[in-house]
Design a protein around this motif. Sequence first.
Motif, PDB file in Angstrom:
ATOM      1  N   PHE A 187       0.814  -1.218   0.000  1.00 55.27           N
ATOM      2  CA  PHE A 187       0.000   0.000   0.000  1.00 55.27           C
ATOM      3  C   PHE A 187       0.845   1.264   0.000  1.00 55.27           C
ATOM      4  CE2 PHE A 187      -3.068  -3.178   1.515  1.00 55.27           C
ATOM      5  CZ  PHE A 187      -4.039  -2.979   0.542  1.00 55.27           C
ATOM      6  N   THR A 188       2.103   1.147   0.419  1.00 56.47           N
ATOM      7  CA  THR A 188       3.029   2.265   0.242  1.00 56.47           C
ATOM      8  C   THR A 188       3.260   2.506  -1.251  1.00 56.47           C
ATOM      9  OG1 THR A 188       4.167   1.922   2.349  1.00 56.47           O
ATOM     10  CG2 THR A 188       5.405   3.030   0.623  1.00 56.47           C
ATOM     11  N   GLY A 189       3.544   1.437  -1.983  1.00 58.40           N
ATOM     12  CA  GLY A 189       3.752   1.563  -3.418  1.00 58.40           C
ATOM     13  C   GLY A 189       2.504   2.006  -4.159  1.00 58.40           C
ATOM     14  N   LEU A 190       1.350   1.458  -3.784  1.00 57.00           N
ATOM     15  CA  LEU A 190       0.103   1.812  -4.457  1.00 57.00           C
ATOM     16  C   LEU A 190      -0.267   3.272  -4.249  1.00 57.00           C
ATOM     17  CD1 LEU A 190      -2.166  -1.328  -3.921  1.00 57.00           C
ATOM     18  CD2 LEU A 190      -1.228  -0.465  -6.075  1.00 57.00           C
ATOM     19  N   THR A 191       0.039   3.820  -3.075  1.00 54.68           N
ATOM     20  CA  THR A 191      -0.285   5.221  -2.821  1.00 54.68           C
ATOM     21  C   THR A 191       0.468   6.129  -3.795  1.00 54.68           C
ATOM     22  OG1 THR A 191      -0.718   4.830  -0.476  1.00 54.68           O
ATOM     23  CG2 THR A 191      -0.191   7.082  -1.122  1.00 54.68           C
ATOM     24  N   ALA A 192       1.764   5.880  -3.963  1.00 54.82           N
ATOM     25  CA  ALA A 192       2.552   6.682  -4.900  1.00 54.82           C
ATOM     26  C   ALA A 192       2.080   6.457  -6.338  1.00 54.82           C
ATOM     27  CB  ALA A 192       4.029   6.337  -4.769  1.00 54.82           C
ATOM     28  N   TYR A 193       1.834   5.205  -6.689  1.00 51.04           N
ATOM     29  CA  TYR A 193       1.424   4.873  -8.056  1.00 51.04           C
ATOM     30  C   TYR A 193       0.059   5.475  -8.385  1.00 51.04           C
ATOM     31  CZ  TYR A 193      -0.557   2.051 -11.828  1.00 51.04           C
ATOM     32  OH  TYR A 193      -1.181   1.648 -12.979  1.00 51.04           O
ATOM     33  N   ASP A 194      -0.919   5.295  -7.489  1.00 57.30           N
ATOM     34  CA  ASP A 194      -2.258   5.797  -7.755  1.00 57.30           C
ATOM     35  C   ASP A 194      -2.284   7.317  -7.853  1.00 57.30           C
ATOM     36  OD1 ASP A 194      -3.501   3.318  -7.908  1.00 57.30           O
ATOM     37  OD2 ASP A 194      -3.876   3.223  -5.758  1.00 57.30           O
ATOM     38  N   THR A 195      -1.489   7.986  -7.012  1.00 58.30           N
ATOM     39  CA  THR A 195      -1.430   9.447  -7.089  1.00 58.30           C
ATOM     40  C   THR A 195      -0.861   9.892  -8.431  1.00 58.30           C
ATOM     41  OG1 THR A 195      -1.101   9.599  -4.694  1.00 58.30           O
ATOM     42  CG2 THR A 195      -0.572  11.542  -5.989  1.00 58.30           C
ATOM     43  N   ALA A 196       0.189   9.193  -8.892  1.00 61.96           N
ATOM     44  CA  ALA A 196       0.785   9.540 -10.187  1.00 61.96           C
ATOM     45  C   ALA A 196      -0.212   9.333 -11.325  1.00 61.96           C
ATOM     46  CB  ALA A 196       2.038   8.692 -10.426  1.00 61.96           C
ATOM     47  N   LYS A 197      -0.987   8.256 -11.276  1.00 65.45           N
ATOM     48  CA  LYS A 197      -1.981   8.006 -12.321  1.00 65.45           C
ATOM     49  C   LYS A 197      -3.106   9.035 -12.267  1.00 65.45           C
ATOM     50  CE  LYS A 197      -1.692   5.344 -14.882  1.00 65.45           C
ATOM     51  NZ  LYS A 197      -0.909   5.388 -16.165  1.00 65.45           N
ATOM     52  N   LEU A 198      -3.474   9.430 -11.057  1.00 63.76           N
ATOM     53  CA  LEU A 198      -4.517  10.453 -10.925  1.00 63.76           C
ATOM     54  C   LEU A 198      -4.035  11.800 -11.453  1.00 63.76           C
ATOM     55  CD1 LEU A 198      -5.948   9.506  -7.426  1.00 63.76           C
ATOM     56  CD2 LEU A 198      -7.201   9.468  -9.590  1.00 63.76           C
ATOM     57  N   LYS A 199      -2.758  12.077 -11.273  1.00 64.11           N
ATOM     58  CA  LYS A 199      -2.197  13.316 -11.816  1.00 64.11           C
ATOM     59  C   LYS A 199      -2.341  13.325 -13.342  1.00 64.11           C
ATOM     60  CE  LYS A 199       2.192  13.714 -12.394  1.00 64.11           C
ATOM     61  NZ  LYS A 199       3.659  13.852 -12.212  1.00 64.11           N
ATOM     62  N   GLU A 200      -2.039  12.212 -13.978  1.00 64.48           N
ATOM     63  CA  GLU A 200      -2.197  12.111 -15.434  1.00 64.48           C
ATOM     64  C   GLU A 200      -3.662  12.230 -15.823  1.00 64.48           C
ATOM     65  OE1 GLU A 200      -0.467   8.532 -16.867  1.00 64.48           O
ATOM     66  OE2 GLU A 200       1.465   8.868 -15.887  1.00 64.48           O
ATOM     67  N   LEU A 201      -4.520  11.573 -15.067  1.00 68.62           N
ATOM     68  CA  LEU A 201      -5.939  11.576 -15.361  1.00 68.62           C
ATOM     69  C   LEU A 201      -6.531  12.967 -15.208  1.00 68.62           C
ATOM     70  CD1 LEU A 201      -8.098   9.428 -16.110  1.00 68.62           C
ATOM     71  CD2 LEU A 201      -8.647   9.307 -13.673  1.00 68.62           C
ATOM     72  N   GLY A 202      -5.999  13.748 -14.270  1.00 69.59           N
ATOM     73  CA  GLY A 202      -6.547  15.069 -13.983  1.00 69.59           C
ATOM     74  C   GLY A 202      -6.477  16.024 -15.150  1.00 69.59           C
ATOM     75  N   ALA A 203      -5.503  15.848 -16.002  1.00 71.71           N
ATOM     76  CA  ALA A 203      -5.375  16.733 -17.155  1.00 71.71           C
ATOM     77  C   ALA A 203      -6.468  16.500 -18.182  1.00 71.71           C
ATOM     78  CB  ALA A 203      -4.008  16.542 -17.808  1.00 71.71           C
ATOM     79  N   HIS A 204      -7.187  15.386 -18.064  1.00 75.54           N
ATOM     80  CA  HIS A 204      -8.225  15.027 -19.040  1.00 75.54           C
ATOM     81  C   HIS A 204      -9.551  14.695 -18.342  1.00 75.54           C
ATOM     82  CE1 HIS A 204      -4.852  14.600 -21.882  1.00 75.54           C
ATOM     83  NE2 HIS A 204      -4.238  13.968 -20.891  1.00 75.54           N
ATOM     84  N   ALA A 205      -9.753  15.241 -17.152  1.00 79.21           N
ATOM     85  CA  ALA A 205     -10.926  14.867 -16.358  1.00 79.21           C
ATOM     86  C   ALA A 205     -12.189  15.608 -16.743  1.00 79.21           C
ATOM     87  CB  ALA A 205     -10.632  15.096 -14.870  1.00 79.21           C
ATOM     88  N   GLY A 206     -12.098  16.541 -17.687  1.00 77.84           N
ATOM     89  CA  GLY A 206     -13.286  17.272 -18.100  1.00 77.84           C
ATOM     90  C   GLY A 206     -13.675  18.354 -17.106  1.00 77.84           C
ATOM     91  N   GLU A 207     -14.923  18.770 -17.176  1.00 81.74           N
ATOM     92  CA  GLU A 207     -15.411  19.831 -16.311  1.00 81.74           C
ATOM     93  C   GLU A 207     -16.772  19.449 -15.749  1.00 81.74           C
ATOM     94  OE1 GLU A 207     -15.532  23.292 -18.748  1.00 81.74           O
ATOM     95  OE2 GLU A 207     -13.347  23.538 -18.834  1.00 81.74           O
ATOM     96  N   GLY A 208     -17.233  20.263 -14.807  1.00 79.59           N
ATOM     97  CA  GLY A 208     -18.569  20.094 -14.259  1.00 79.59           C
ATOM     98  C   GLY A 208     -18.762  18.757 -13.564  1.00 79.59           C
ATOM     99  N   GLU A 209     -19.894  18.099 -13.859  1.00 78.38           N
ATOM    100  CA  GLU A 209     -20.230  16.842 -13.188  1.00 78.38           C
ATOM    101  C   GLU A 209     -19.229  15.741 -13.507  1.00 78.38           C
ATOM    102  OE1 GLU A 209     -24.057  15.253 -13.108  1.00 78.38           O
ATOM    103  OE2 GLU A 209     -24.764  16.838 -11.759  1.00 78.38           O
ATOM    104  N   ALA A 210     -18.732  15.712 -14.742  1.00 78.92           N
ATOM    105  CA  ALA A 210     -17.761  14.683 -15.119  1.00 78.92           C
ATOM    106  C   ALA A 210     -16.500  14.815 -14.267  1.00 78.92           C
ATOM    107  CB  ALA A 210     -17.413  14.805 -16.601  1.00 78.92           C
ATOM    108  N   HIS A 211     -16.074  16.032 -14.026  1.00 76.50           N
ATOM    109  CA  HIS A 211     -14.888  16.287 -13.195  1.00 76.50           C
ATOM    110  C   HIS A 211     -15.131  15.828 -11.762  1.00 76.50           C
ATOM    111  CE1 HIS A 211     -11.869  18.644 -10.963  1.00 76.50           C
ATOM    112  NE2 HIS A 211     -11.187  18.647 -12.084  1.00 76.50           N
ATOM    113  N   THR A 212     -16.314  16.138 -11.229  1.00 80.22           N
ATOM    114  CA  THR A 212     -16.649  15.760  -9.852  1.00 80.22           C
ATOM    115  C   THR A 212     -16.713  14.249  -9.694  1.00 80.22           C
ATOM    116  OG1 THR A 212     -17.913  17.808  -9.529  1.00 80.22           O
ATOM    117  CG2 THR A 212     -18.357  15.990  -8.010  1.00 80.22           C
TER     118      THR A 212
END
Length: 243
Positions: A187-212
Amino acid sequence: MAWVGTSQARVGTPRAGFASLGAEASRTFLQRVHLFMSLGLAATGFVALGVASSPSALAFVFGNAFVFPALLIAELLLVFAFAPVAARVSASTAAAMFFGYAALSGVTFSVIFLRYTAGSIGSTFLVTGGMFAGLSIYGATTKRDLSSLGSFCMMGLLGLILASVVNIFLGSPMLYWLTTFAGVLVFTGLTAYDTAKLKELGAHAGEGEAHTKMALQGALVLYLDFINLFLMLLRIFGGRRRD
């Protein structure tokens, strides 16, 4: 916990303006993810403390042989159903599902107040929070590709689940401690990995309800990482109640 990453292929070199806009979108997205996760953890903690402080609630949850297992099954169903359901419903409904899961987890996690001292729970929570913050910062700022780390940790997680199920029947103290320390690493490794993937995902997360809704899905992923890391550390550092 595994994310389907966005395509890394790009035509040409992105201009600095586009890169800065993407970085700002990722930062805003991660802030929202961590806000939802923090609120979910707060809901879990308050519900767990409330149940543990109520004799009638404890009697209902743990006094019946069917209630506690039913709550655990409901938790699992909510986790697996969250992403596909959240994609189809409104953002407010997805938020209700997320916080409903957090509250339900609080009911089942009330058992830790019966097994461990309040002081050891609090100190372990602070240690987990410090570790999680450092790992999240690393995952959000590193330029390294953490895909191999994520694959390794997912394989470790599957092995951890299988070993834990087997140990229900074996009751081996050695296997218990092996899965505990392995769980901390996973879970130490997954925390770093998941945060990095979310950072990538955030650039394409859209707006409004889709973003939420995407932020709520990310919050659930990090919530699970935090909770599991906390529970593993509590096995190691938690002081057992004597009464």
